[in-house]
Scaffold this active site. Structure first.
Site, PDB file in Angstrom:
ATOM      1  N   GLY A  42      92.038 -39.473  42.963  1.00  0.00           N
ATOM      2  CA  GLY A  42      90.930 -39.812  43.858  1.00  0.00           C
ATOM      3  C   GLY A  42      90.042 -38.630  44.148  1.00  0.00           C
ATOM      4  N   GLY A 182      75.299 -31.547  55.717  1.00  0.00           N
ATOM      5  CA  GLY A 182      74.960 -30.925  57.004  1.00  0.00           C
ATOM      6  C   GLY A 182      74.552 -31.926  58.062  1.00  0.00           C
ATOM      7  CG  HIS A 435      64.394 -64.449  61.108  1.00  0.00           C
ATOM      8  ND1 HIS A 435      63.769 -63.267  61.443  1.00  0.00           N
ATOM      9  CD2 HIS A 435      64.501 -65.165  62.256  1.00  0.00           C
ATOM     10  CE1 HIS A 435      63.493 -63.271  62.732  1.00  0.00           C
ATOM     11  NE2 HIS A 435      63.935 -64.418  63.259  1.00  0.00           N
TER      12      HIS A 435
END
EC number: 1.8.1.4
Length: 458
Positions: A42, A182, A435
């Site tokens: 992994g 960051g 919607h």
């Protein structure tokens, strides 16, 4: 003399996203595969990158939701962050995925070799005293955090790897680097309650994104109380009794409990024998052609080891590509512009295709449309701010989709179809978006570009 570990159709050095994807696809195509890994199946993404950082971000989201619960008519009290509990949750996710991956690899009869491998011939990788011969070799040794020369002590100066193991929430953090890593950690630290300052040498946060997206993120971070110094390179850091004192170019200093160095990741390639067999290198990266071939024997390379997007899903795609290439399926070369890119801070920043600046640099005559999420019902329900921006060639197809807002990363699935299928704005405008969803904002931007805006909030 080395022992023989056998001969395989494909020997892979590194079991991260790209390496294990190549192994799985090659096995599916009836190849014999040896997968060499010194750590855990992994790689970085599962254990030290994508998965654990997104788990931390979700813990931060829960913390923010608890703090803000009364805005939604829910009474709840926020009692603080239990870092032991956060790590327990994070590790449960990682361990479950790792167990599943291990079982999958085993079920495909892939030979997993534990240990540090080194290329010892154009068709050979050696682990300890055992040599594994490969009719094809795939270099997938990944990356590690860059440090800009900062001495990482693991306590007052850290990288993302140490950040994933913090046992307490620091009171204040300076983050060196305003790119993806960051800003994601800035979002985590702020959600956990720390004072955060980002130092970025370039003029904007997430500088590889469209400038409008960067500005929206900067505005959102300002509202969240995340400070940043832009266009100001880092100069030096010294440790103090209470933490660190960071000096910027120009002389400004920032004191904090912690310095988190997040200036990107560099390739892991030193001492692995690549150059010894003639593989071309540049700044530690392996040079490849559009078929991910190194030009030496049957040696391929992918993932963070080559200069493409350092994203797990790029590694997956490259791994599948190499396996299919070796099998003679002649897959199409990867269009890296068409790769979805998501920064999972709050709010999220997501994109696919070209920024307006790059499109102009490539000579396109472009039209742009910004649709503010203020006009989107679901975004108002979520109480998120941001926008969807679409860049298109004048009288031509969509060249880029750029989004800022909570959960907009999910919309890159449609964005990549629009870009990669070279859809015209008028064609997307005909599609009916459900919607209330944020996908309507994508539809509205295309309606506007097609000359028939419905709710125009430019």
């Amino acid at each position: 003399m080395s022992e023989s570990g056998g001969t395989f159709d494909l020997v892979i050095l590194g079991a991260g996203s790209g390496g294990y994807a190549a192994a799985l696809r090659a096995a599916e195509l009836d190849m014999s595969v040896a997968l060499i890994e010194k750590d855990k199946l992994g790689g970085t993404c599962l254990h030290y990158g994508c998965i654990p950082t997104k788990a931390l971000l979700h813990s931060g989201e829960v913390a923010d939701s608890t703090r803000d619960s009364e805005n939604f008519g829910v009474k709840a009290s926020f009692d603080g962050i239990d870092m032991a509990g956060v790590h327990k949750y994070k590790n449960k996710v990682i361990n479950g995925l790792h167990k599943g991956l291990t079982g999958l690899i085993k079920s495909r009869n892939i030979t997993v070799v534990e240990g540090e491998g080194k290329v010892t011939g154009t068709d050979e990788i050696t682990v300890g005293n055992t040599a594994y011969k490969g009719r094809n070799i795939l270099l997938a040794s990944g990356s590690k955090p860059k440090t800009l020369g900062v001495d990482i002590d693991g306590e007052k100066t850290i990288t993302s790897e140490e950040a994933l193991k913090l046992e307490h929430v620091p009171s204040s953090v300076v983050i060196l680097g305003g790119g993806i890593i960051g800003v994601e950690f800035a979002s985590v630290y702020r959600s956990f309650g720390a004072e955060v300052t980002i130092v970025e040498a370039l003029d904007h946060l997430v500088p590889s994104e469209d400038e409008d997206s960067s500005k929206l993120l900067e505005r959102a971070f300002r509202k969240r109380g995340i400070k940043y110094e832009l266009g100001t390179p880092f100069e030096s850091v010294k440790t103090t009794e209470s933490g660190v004192s960071v000096t910027l170019q120009g002389g400004k200093t920032i004191d904090a409990e912690l310095l988190h160095v997040a200036v990107g990741r560099g390739p892991v390639s030193d001492g692995l024998g690549y150059e010894d067999v003639g593989v071309r290198m540049e700044r530690g990266f392996v040079k490849v052609d559009e078929n991910l071939h190194t030009g030496v024997g049957n040696i391929y390379a992918l993932g963070d080891l080559i200069e493409t997007w350092q994203l797990a899903h790029v590694g997956f795609a490259e791994g599948i590509f190499v396996a299919e290439r070796i099998a003679g399926l002649n897959p199409p070369a990867i269009d890296y512009d068409g790769v979805p890119r998501i920064t999972y801070c709050d709010p999220e920043v997501a994109s696919v295709g070209l920024t307006a600046k790059v499109a102009r640099e490539r000579g396109y005559d472009i039209v742009e449309k910004n649709y503010n999420l203020g006009g989107n019902g679901k975004s108002q329900i979520l109480q998120t701010q941001g926008a969807v921006k679409v860049v298109a060639e004048k009288d031509g197809p969509v060249l880029g989709v750029h989004m800022v807002g909570a959960r907009v990363g999910e919309l890159t699935t449609e964005g990549q179809l629009i870009y990669n299928w070279e859809a015209l704005p008028a064609e997307v405008a005909q599609l009916i978006h459900p919607h209330p969803t944020q996908s309507e904002a994508l539809g509205e931007a295309h309606l506007a570009l097609a000359g028939k805006p419905l709710h125009d909030h430019d």
